[in-house]
Scaffold this motif. Structure first.
Motif, short mmCIF file in Angstrom:
data_model
loop_
_atom_site.label_atom_id
_atom_site.label_comp_id
_atom_site.label_asym_id
_atom_site.label_seq_id
_atom_site.Cartn_x
_atom_site.Cartn_y
_atom_site.Cartn_z
N SER A 114 -9.68 7.27 -10.93
CA SER A 114 -9.65 6.35 -9.79
C SER A 114 -11.04 5.75 -9.60
O SER A 114 -12.04 6.27 -10.11
N PRO A 148 -4.65 12.46 2.63
CA PRO A 148 -4.22 11.28 3.36
C PRO A 148 -3.72 11.67 4.75
O PRO A 148 -3.28 12.78 4.98
N LEU A 187 -9.02 10.64 -0.04
CA LEU A 187 -7.87 10.38 -0.91
C LEU A 187 -7.02 11.63 -1.12
O LEU A 187 -5.80 11.55 -1.23
N ALA A 205 -4.55 4.57 -2.08
CA ALA A 205 -4.76 4.96 -3.47
C ALA A 205 -4.58 3.75 -4.38
O ALA A 205 -3.70 2.92 -4.15
N GLU A 265 -8.02 5.47 2.49
CA GLU A 265 -7.01 6.38 1.96
C GLU A 265 -5.99 5.68 1.08
O GLU A 265 -5.11 6.33 0.54
#
Length: 157
Positions: free
Chosen positions: A131, A88, A85, A123, A121
């Motif tokens: 997250s 990317p 993350l 989000a 990746e």
């Protein structure tokens, strides 16, 4: 009754509860799990099952050790997810891990739980300030600390 039983039962309940949260996010909020999310589900289940077994056998050290190995694997997997993350573009859009995971019999027979569908990746919006991979990392860290503590305490007794 051994002293580790309440802790192991709490770890098992939390692990299974986290699977419930994952299912709610997937089916209730349409957040599809990526391959790393699915691997983390397997590891949360391994922790829960090992802790549950450890709570009811006369020598829980082996089961707690298995749960600890799963928690360490979860720390690695969640850490890798956070790295992806943060960076990317590591993916070309096709994730070979997804293809492999979706061919495992558990994904075939329990697709609502173990079918990967999405890029690692991608989000997602924070959930209570963190997250989803950050929450997973936090829980794996808590399980690791609790299991190490239980094993150390058990070896001194």
């Amino acid at each position: 009754m051994h002293q580790s039983r309440p802790l192991l039962l709490s770890i098992a309940a939390a692990s299974f509860g986290l699977i419930g949260v994952a299912l709610y996010l997937q089916h209730g909020l349409d957040m599809l799990p990526c391959p790393l999310c699915v691997i983390q589900r397997y590891l949360f289940l391994a922790i829960g099952i090992a802790a549950l077994v450890g709570a009811f056998i006369s020598r829980p050290k082996l089961a707690a050790g298995v749960a600890l190995l799963a928690a360490l694997g979860g720390l690695y997997t969640a850490g890798k997810h956070l790295y992806v993350l943060a960076n990317p573009g590591l993916s070309c859009g096709i994730d070979p891990v997804e293809t492999f995971l979706n061919k495992i019999p558990t994904a075939t027979y329990l697709p609502f739980l173990f079918r990967a569908d999405g890029l690692c990746e991608d989000a997602t919006a924070p959930w209570f300030g963190l997250s989803i991979p950050q929450w997973a990392f936090l829980w794996f860290a808590l399980f690791t600390i609790a299991l190490v503590w239980a094993l150390i305490r058990r070896s001194r007794a």
